[in-house]
Scaffold this motif. Structure first.
Motif: not given
Ligand code: SAM
Length: 225
Positions: A39-41, A65, A67, A71, A89-90, A94, A118, A139, A141, A148
């Protein structure tokens, strides 16, 4: 809509304009092997973020975010040697994979992954009076984008930009009266962006290898009132 053509055109763009390399390939491979969701870019979106960071002359970037850090690598490569990228990152697993990927990309000295929710990490940055950021990439939730944004505005420099990913969600954002928390969050995010007189914002739909989605792009006024 012809998703095969979107894929083919993304492949053409990337072949012509967005060459991959060992570190980017390794980041995607190690993320897939560890079972991280894809689900990354995309590559051309990653380079788009890289270009925005260059155009912004960014020396401090905040990512919400991480992952596997794909990105993060693209944006980190736009930084000067003394630049900083903080990525939130939560998920601890990851974050570990992202750190390995950043190390392989020789970015460990500039890019730092912070584990935690976050909103809490952002509040911590505010409390510790972090220097402001030139660019913030949201990027995580989608339901939490309003929170945010609220917190990010304390961390963005005048003239700084915020990029929001996944703001179209295959058109789901259109659904009236939905109780989908992500859609509710994104609609509130748009309202907040529109109402804040310091901010100039647009949103663009994207299609390609990651399907149908979109980015928002926001700039904070150079001299906020
Ligand atoms: N930016 C990354 C990329 O493009 O390579 C993709 C990020 S992915 C779409 C979203 C990420 O946000 C996931 O790894 C997820 O675990 C993290 N995430 C979800 N909820 C979160 C939160 N409340 N706090 C921090 N990270 C969170």
């Amino acid at each position: 809509m012809d998703e095969k053509k979107w894929d083919a055109l993304d492949a053409l763009f990337c072949e012509a304009l967005v060459p991959s390399d060992a570190a980017l390939d390794a980041a995607l491979r190690s993320s897939a092997e560890a079972g991280l969701p894809a689900i990354g870019v995309s590559a051309n979106q990653g380079k788009f973020l890289h270009l925005l960071a260059l155009m912004q002359g960014a020396s401090r970037i905040l990512e919400i975010g991480t992952l596997g850090g794909y990105s993060t690598i693209w944006m980190g490569r736009a930084l000067p040697a003394d630049g900083t990228l903080v990525s939130l990152e939560i998920n601890e697993d990851y974050a570990r994979i992202a750190r390995d990927n950043l190390a392989r990309a020789n970015l460990s000295s500039v890019a730092h992954v912070v584990v935690g929710a976050a909103a809490e990490s952002l509040q911590h940055l505010i409390d510790e009076q972090s220097p402001p950021f030139d660019m913030i990439f949201m990027d995580a939730d989608k339901k939490s984008y309003p929170r945010y944004l609220e917190l990010s505005l304390h961390l963005l420099r005048p003239g700084g930009i915020i990029v929001g990913d996944n703001v179209a969600r295959r058109g789901r954002i259109l659904t009236p009266g939905t109780d989908d928390a992500d859609v509710v969050g994104l609609r509130r995010f748009f309202d907040m962006l529109a109402q804040d007189k310091r901010l100039t914002t647009t949103a663009l739909q994207t299609v390609g290898s990651k399907g149908w989605d979109g980015f928002s792009l926001t700039r904070m006024a150079s001299h906020p009132a």
